[in-house]
Design a protein around this motif. Structure first.
Motif, short mmCIF file in Angstrom:
data_model
loop_
_atom_site.label_atom_id
_atom_site.label_comp_id
_atom_site.label_asym_id
_atom_site.label_seq_id
_atom_site.Cartn_x
_atom_site.Cartn_y
_atom_site.Cartn_z
N ARG A 169 1.16 -3.30 1.18
CA ARG A 169 1.26 -4.75 2.61
C ARG A 169 2.19 -5.64 1.74
O ARG A 169 2.51 -6.05 0.35
N ILE A 170 3.10 -5.67 3.02
CA ILE A 170 4.48 -7.41 2.99
C ILE A 170 3.95 -8.34 3.54
O ILE A 170 4.04 -7.75 5.14
N ASP A 171 4.07 -9.40 3.29
CA ASP A 171 3.55 -10.58 3.81
C ASP A 171 2.50 -10.38 4.57
O ASP A 171 2.23 -10.67 5.82
N GLY A 172 1.71 -9.49 3.64
CA GLY A 172 0.11 -10.20 4.52
C GLY A 172 -0.02 -8.43 5.20
O GLY A 172 -1.33 -8.44 5.76
N ALA A 173 1.26 -8.01 6.07
CA ALA A 173 0.74 -6.94 7.28
C ALA A 173 1.09 -5.43 6.50
O ALA A 173 1.67 -5.24 5.34
N GLU A 174 0.01 -4.74 7.04
CA GLU A 174 0.05 -3.22 5.76
C GLU A 174 1.20 -2.57 6.36
O GLU A 174 1.59 -2.34 7.47
N CYS A 175 2.15 -2.15 5.36
CA CYS A 175 3.11 -1.38 5.81
C CYS A 175 2.89 0.47 5.28
O CYS A 175 3.65 1.34 5.61
N LYS A 176 1.88 0.85 4.48
CA LYS A 176 2.02 2.45 3.42
C LYS A 176 0.68 2.73 3.51
O LYS A 176 -0.22 1.51 2.45
#
Length: 220
Positions: A169-176
């Motif tokens: 997660r980056i900045d609370g958003a799932e990226c992978k």
């Protein structure tokens, strides 16, 4: 006498109000009863990602239990400082396990609310010894992040072939989100691409090892 006719000038359009977004981060995704949850909210312009120009905004925070009950609330609110709002929650010792949700709202109507979840779990003796380390020390937007994971059982046996699931997660958003397996040495390398645009730069990688129903997690 002479009559003068003047053409009325058009009224200039009203500029839209600046909109701001809220990004919530916690110091880790998983906690035990009795620990502290360190919460930080960053407020940035929704388009330019610049901070709020004034420090007069007031933010209100509440934390909901898995059943939806409010277990913590900052009723009076707090003033943000340099676009940052901070809060600390002492988790009571008798807190039930499960997923808890943080919600932050603002008095200013042009600042959007935000939510973030975290887990509370009762303490259990570790069944695996997990060590994780990112191979690269400095990363930027668009880079490939690689993390080396080494796992041993509590009896020092190697759980070769155990399934490893991971969520970045980056900045609370799932990226992978993905899945891999441990090799014969009990290790694996997890790699994923970072987003091309990163607002704050708060990242976490959670890895869960499942060896025939024996499960253990680590976050980095």
């Amino acid at each position: 006498f002479r009559l003068l006719f003047t053409e009325s000038l058009p009224v200039p359009p009203k500029l839209p109000e600046q909109r701001y977004s809220t990004f919530i981060a916690t110091d880790k995704p998983l906690y035990r009863p009795g620990e502290k949850v360190y919460i930080r909210a960053t407020i940035l312009n929704a388009h330019t990602h610049q901070p709020v120009p004034k420090e007069t905004n007031r933010a209100t925070l509440n934390i909901q239990s898995p059943k939806g009950d409010i277990v913590c609330q900052n009723e009076k609110g707090s003033t943000t400082v340099n676009s940052i709002y901070g809060f600390v929650w002492d988790i009571p010792a008798n807190t039930a396990g499960g997923e808890y949700k943080i919600t932050i709202t603002h008095d200013a109507t042009n600042i959007g609310p935000a939510t973030r979840t975290f887990e509370v779990r009762e303490f259990q003796p570790p069944r695996f010894k997990l060590q994780a380390e990112f191979i690269q020390k400095g990363l930027g937007p668009g880079d490939i992040a690689s993390c080396f994971l080494e796992v041993k059982g509590a009896d020092n046996k190697i759980p070769s072939g155990a399934k490893v699931t991971y969520v970045a997660r980056i900045d609370g958003a799932e990226c992978k989100r993905g899945e891999t397996k441990l090799n014969s040495e009990g290790t694996c390398t997890i790699s994923f691409n970072l987003p091309s645009v990163i607002s704050v730069g708060e990242g976490t990688l959670t890895m869960t090892v499942d060896n025939g129903g024996t499960v253990e997690s680590v976050s980095y």
